[in-house]
Design a protein around this motif. Sequence first.
Motif, mmCIF file in Angstrom:
data_model
loop_
_atom_site.group_PDB
_atom_site.id
_atom_site.type_symbol
_atom_site.label_atom_id
_atom_site.label_comp_id
_atom_site.label_asym_id
_atom_site.label_seq_id
_atom_site.Cartn_x
_atom_site.Cartn_y
_atom_site.Cartn_z
ATOM 1 N N GLY A 1 55.995 34.742 21.766
ATOM 2 C CA GLY A 1 57.185 35.313 21.135
ATOM 3 C C GLY A 1 56.940 35.568 19.692
ATOM 4 N N GLY A 2 57.643 36.458 19.052
ATOM 5 C CA GLY A 2 57.617 36.657 17.671
ATOM 6 C C GLY A 2 58.068 35.465 16.800
ATOM 7 N N ALA A 3 58.884 34.471 17.377
ATOM 8 C CA ALA A 3 59.283 33.504 16.653
ATOM 9 C C ALA A 3 58.855 32.003 17.037
ATOM 10 C CB ALA A 3 60.860 33.238 16.501
ATOM 11 N N GLY A 4 57.907 32.058 18.383
ATOM 12 C CA GLY A 4 57.595 30.992 19.082
ATOM 13 C C GLY A 4 56.517 30.055 18.001
ATOM 14 N N ALA A 5 55.770 30.548 17.104
ATOM 15 C CA ALA A 5 54.900 30.094 16.243
ATOM 16 C C ALA A 5 55.610 29.249 15.249
ATOM 17 C CB ALA A 5 53.669 30.929 15.691
ATOM 18 N N ALA A 6 56.804 29.751 14.777
ATOM 19 C CA ALA A 6 57.601 29.176 13.701
ATOM 20 C C ALA A 6 58.278 27.904 14.344
ATOM 21 C CB ALA A 6 58.463 30.163 13.293
ATOM 22 N N HIS A 7 58.623 27.990 15.431
ATOM 23 C CA HIS A 7 59.490 26.888 16.181
ATOM 24 C C HIS A 7 58.896 26.139 17.035
ATOM 25 C CE1 HIS A 7 63.617 28.163 14.275
ATOM 26 N NE2 HIS A 7 62.687 29.397 14.203
ATOM 27 N N ALA A 8 57.562 26.212 17.255
ATOM 28 C CA ALA A 8 56.832 25.409 18.156
ATOM 29 C C ALA A 8 56.854 23.615 18.080
ATOM 30 C CB ALA A 8 55.258 25.982 18.442
ATOM 31 N N CYS A 9 56.591 23.472 16.777
ATOM 32 C CA CYS A 9 56.563 21.932 16.799
ATOM 33 C C CYS A 9 58.076 21.422 16.915
ATOM 34 C CB CYS A 9 56.364 21.759 15.248
ATOM 35 S SG CYS A 9 54.319 22.046 14.702
ATOM 36 N N GLY A 10 59.015 22.376 16.616
ATOM 37 C CA GLY A 10 60.512 21.885 16.696
ATOM 38 C C GLY A 10 60.895 21.605 17.920
ATOM 39 N N PHE A 11 60.699 22.779 18.920
ATOM 40 C CA PHE A 11 61.087 22.673 20.396
ATOM 41 C C PHE A 11 60.095 21.504 21.267
ATOM 42 C CE2 PHE A 11 59.261 26.858 20.673
ATOM 43 C CZ PHE A 11 58.224 26.678 21.439
ATOM 44 N N ALA A 12 58.870 21.517 20.812
ATOM 45 C CA ALA A 12 57.925 20.723 21.440
ATOM 46 C C ALA A 12 58.528 19.083 21.402
ATOM 47 C CB ALA A 12 56.757 20.810 21.040
ATOM 48 N N ARG A 13 59.043 18.622 20.292
ATOM 49 C CA ARG A 13 59.353 17.339 20.046
ATOM 50 C C ARG A 13 60.412 17.059 20.867
ATOM 51 N NH1 ARG A 13 61.425 18.652 15.572
ATOM 52 N NH2 ARG A 13 59.641 18.129 14.101
ATOM 53 N N HIS A 14 61.420 18.046 21.122
ATOM 54 C CA HIS A 14 62.493 17.677 22.262
ATOM 55 C C HIS A 14 62.049 17.621 23.636
ATOM 56 C CE1 HIS A 14 65.453 17.728 19.005
ATOM 57 N NE2 HIS A 14 65.014 18.697 18.560
ATOM 58 N N VAL A 15 60.808 18.144 23.811
ATOM 59 C CA VAL A 15 60.503 18.091 25.378
ATOM 60 C C VAL A 15 59.574 16.969 25.532
ATOM 61 C CG1 VAL A 15 58.803 19.522 26.747
ATOM 62 C CG2 VAL A 15 60.255 20.822 25.421
ATOM 63 N N GLY A 16 59.202 16.359 24.209
ATOM 64 C CA GLY A 16 58.185 15.112 24.369
ATOM 65 C C GLY A 16 56.926 15.520 24.546
ATOM 66 N N ALA A 17 56.428 16.807 24.332
ATOM 67 C CA ALA A 17 55.168 17.346 24.370
ATOM 68 C C ALA A 17 54.373 17.052 22.933
ATOM 69 C CB ALA A 17 54.944 18.888 24.551
ATOM 70 N N ALA A 18 53.152 16.379 23.079
ATOM 71 C CA ALA A 18 52.397 16.040 22.172
ATOM 72 C C ALA A 18 51.470 17.357 21.584
ATOM 73 C CB ALA A 18 51.411 14.884 22.312
ATOM 74 N N THR A 19 51.223 18.290 22.451
ATOM 75 C CA THR A 19 50.356 19.201 22.058
ATOM 76 C C THR A 19 51.025 20.563 22.530
ATOM 77 O OG1 THR A 19 48.514 17.956 22.386
ATOM 78 C CG2 THR A 19 48.147 20.429 22.391
ATOM 79 N N VAL A 20 50.842 21.648 21.785
ATOM 80 C CA VAL A 20 51.418 23.022 21.944
ATOM 81 C C VAL A 20 50.069 23.970 21.768
ATOM 82 C CG1 VAL A 20 53.143 24.698 21.225
ATOM 83 C CG2 VAL A 20 53.508 22.296 21.117
ATOM 84 N N ILE A 21 50.144 25.066 22.530
ATOM 85 C CA ILE A 21 49.294 26.005 22.466
ATOM 86 C C ILE A 21 49.941 27.466 21.982
ATOM 87 C CG2 ILE A 21 47.552 27.501 23.576
ATOM 88 C CD1 ILE A 21 47.036 25.081 25.632
ATOM 89 N N VAL A 22 49.382 27.801 20.727
ATOM 90 C CA VAL A 22 50.059 29.216 20.319
ATOM 91 C C VAL A 22 48.996 30.020 20.407
ATOM 92 C CG1 VAL A 22 51.150 30.288 18.511
ATOM 93 C CG2 VAL A 22 51.365 27.680 18.713
ATOM 94 N N PRO A 23 48.881 31.060 21.548
ATOM 95 C CA PRO A 23 47.941 32.073 21.897
ATOM 96 C C PRO A 23 47.542 32.963 20.648
ATOM 97 C CG PRO A 23 49.403 31.905 23.684
ATOM 98 C CD PRO A 23 49.885 31.113 22.710
ATOM 99 N N ALA A 24 46.541 33.600 20.620
ATOM 100 C CA ALA A 24 46.251 34.400 19.228
ATOM 101 C C ALA A 24 47.100 35.495 19.468
ATOM 102 C CB ALA A 24 44.806 34.845 19.441
ATOM 103 N N MET A 25 47.566 36.041 20.640
ATOM 104 C CA MET A 25 48.513 37.198 20.840
ATOM 105 C C MET A 25 49.911 36.550 21.150
ATOM 106 S SD MET A 25 46.965 36.268 23.598
ATOM 107 C CE MET A 25 45.306 36.769 23.314
ATOM 108 N N SER A 26 50.363 35.451 20.528
ATOM 109 C CA SER A 26 51.483 34.905 21.122
ATOM 110 C C SER A 26 52.545 35.799 20.723
ATOM 111 C CB SER A 26 51.649 33.526 20.400
ATOM 112 O OG SER A 26 51.984 33.657 18.840
ATOM 113 N N SER A 27 52.705 36.544 19.761
ATOM 114 C CA SER A 27 53.738 37.365 19.315
ATOM 115 C C SER A 27 53.848 38.504 20.103
ATOM 116 C CB SER A 27 53.824 37.999 17.821
ATOM 117 O OG SER A 27 52.769 38.538 17.897
ATOM 118 N N VAL A 28 53.173 38.701 20.912
ATOM 119 C CA VAL A 28 53.137 40.122 21.860
ATOM 120 C C VAL A 28 52.916 39.646 23.244
ATOM 121 C CG1 VAL A 28 52.864 41.750 19.982
ATOM 122 C CG2 VAL A 28 50.878 40.909 21.115
ATOM 123 N N SER A 29 53.223 38.637 23.514
ATOM 124 C CA SER A 29 52.522 37.696 24.859
ATOM 125 C C SER A 29 53.088 38.538 26.056
ATOM 126 C CB SER A 29 53.227 36.532 25.163
ATOM 127 O OG SER A 29 54.645 36.505 25.088
#
Length: 720
Positions: A466-494
Amino acid sequence: MTFDVGIDIGGTFTDLCAIGADGALVTAKTPTTHYDLSVGLIRGLRDLGERAGLAPEAFLGDVEALRYSTTIGTNALIERKGPRLGLITTAGFEDTIFIGRSRSWADGLAVHDIRDMATIEKPAPLIEPEMVLGLSERIDCHGNIVRPLDPDAVREQLQRLVDRGVQGIVVSLMWSFLNPAHEQEVRRIIEEEYPEEFLGSMPVTLASEVSPKAGEYTRTMTAVVNAYIHGVMMQELGDLTTNLRRANYRRPLILVHNTGGSKKVSRTRAVLTHNAGPVAGMYGAALIGAQEGHKNIIFADMGGTSFDIGVLAGGQLRAHDFIPVIDRWRTNIPAIEVKSIGAGGGSIAWINEAMGGQLEVGPHSAGSVPGPACYDQGGTRPTVTDADLVLGYINPDNYLGGKMLLDTDAAEEAIETNIAKPLGISVIEAAWRMRRLVDARMGQEIFNEVALKGHNPRKFAVFACGGAGAAHACGFARHVGAATVIVPAMSSVSGAFGASSIEIRQVWEQSRSVKVFNFMNQSYLDDPAPLNALVADMTDRARRDLKLEGFDGDSIDCSLEFDMRYGSQYNLTRIAAPSLSFNGADDIKALCDLFEKQYAAVYSPEAAFPSGGINIETVFVTARVRQEPRRLNVSGRAFSHQAEPAGQRAACFDPVKGLEQTPVFDWTALSPGAVIVGPAIIEAPDTTYVIEPGWTYRMNEFRNGIVSLGAQQDMHKHAH
């Protein structure tokens, strides 16, 4: 060179993605034009052609397929723009859609609305009570005709509806999914009285064709919703097709379905287009996951209006919604399950006085018009995008690659007036709290959605899209407990990326209760011939449907699934059958073993109840056209290296410290293997990556971003 183009029209932006024959990827993003969706779409296609280095006419002439996920039908429901419908049902059941289910008052509402018991109401019906008429006919629960249909009574009721100004008719008779003869006869009479050559002719929708499944209310509402949005979609898509032809697109328009496939407009039921965009995004995540070697994926798409969550276990789109809600109506379409909450870049922050002045973010959104306050289009209420801008994460002069200029002063004023002053805090502190609150809400929703399906969220790869996913990935991953997040090259137009590659397929469904393990004598079904006959008939119809689209029968594959449950339980579990037919009790036992294994994985082995019997309740046959997906170009081997920043900007990663100079990187200038240690900001043409302190970004050979929690490791360890 030919292209496959995917389009995803969202509440804020219209996303486009083209994959060339050589695997080259081109993306574009343009504001959604709600007054006429085709305006923004054509504008985006022109932009896409320019980015591909072609004139608009030449580009569209080279498009092999244009796959489109649309919100037209959903918008028609929300705005109540549909036609005046009439409903013909079995006498005595005229009030079914008005009585609804016991929980109809809560269907489709956000949690905070459901809690407001004092003001909550059932939704206004799509069909007025005087437009619902009954027929004295009856088919029993075995499909036998108990009371024949009276043609004269049909004509009499039809005339009443016509006199009351009906514009479309839905026919939903009792037990029609087992025997549709009466519904088909009603349609024949309507078409005989008002043939197509008459101006008074009208569309007729049969519940047995739209939804041949058990459940009187949900079957009827599925047909009603389909009929309600059909006319609006037909008009909009007709206009869009005309505009595309004028722009030199000569092939059929293909619509993405919420079942995880796509079909031509002429072969699509309107109700199957609801929520197709997020499903397309999940399909795209599955493709990238296969490329990256991930099978268990959490799809998290943060757009401008909503935050969509999908779960892919084993790399398959298998999590089906039990009773999907479209707007405020429960239906029984075979849709892929996607959880959506009102948490996007355009989500509005507000003070909840009823909760003692508590800060809330969402679910209401500023949309694309007027949009966030920083868009400077008349919006005055603070949004998540305004908070990100005030915190220094977004470049006001380089939003969407510089196509939109943002007003920082307007964002600060909106936050100060509506949030900071009422709470007695600084603007920076208010923006920080807004961001933290929306991140926590998204992270908690992800955790709940995955855990409730019987999975450990920490064992899944999180795909931030999503358009805002890359900007908030670290933030919501922290609450999931995920240590790694993948942001695809075309993430904003997934969603558009998934649509550009999604397969042609159709799902056929039929309710049929079959006791495969009989609780009376504790034995397995030893004569599966009736079940085999039903599956064979459905398979033939599914193949014929795709052949009518022009596909070669040899390229069509079919698969079989069942909704199964223990004899006395309510919830259903979807099981993929190992074959299209069964030879005897041993094959049936193997099917039951599969059911018990999957049931135990979701609900725990202790919840199993085999002595109560095991039933098949619904049969699903999926026909798909074999096609080789276009593979993306690989940029080359990734050699780990420290990337060099293009500049720096004041940004806040701690409200106590306030704004501090932070390195800013140009995503287009990064090469595979680049490593960036947070805090840092990465500006891409269609999105912005925010790498928080303690996180590290690495670009792999597919130009996908791997965002990991922890200190920078030996860069040679990441070399490919």
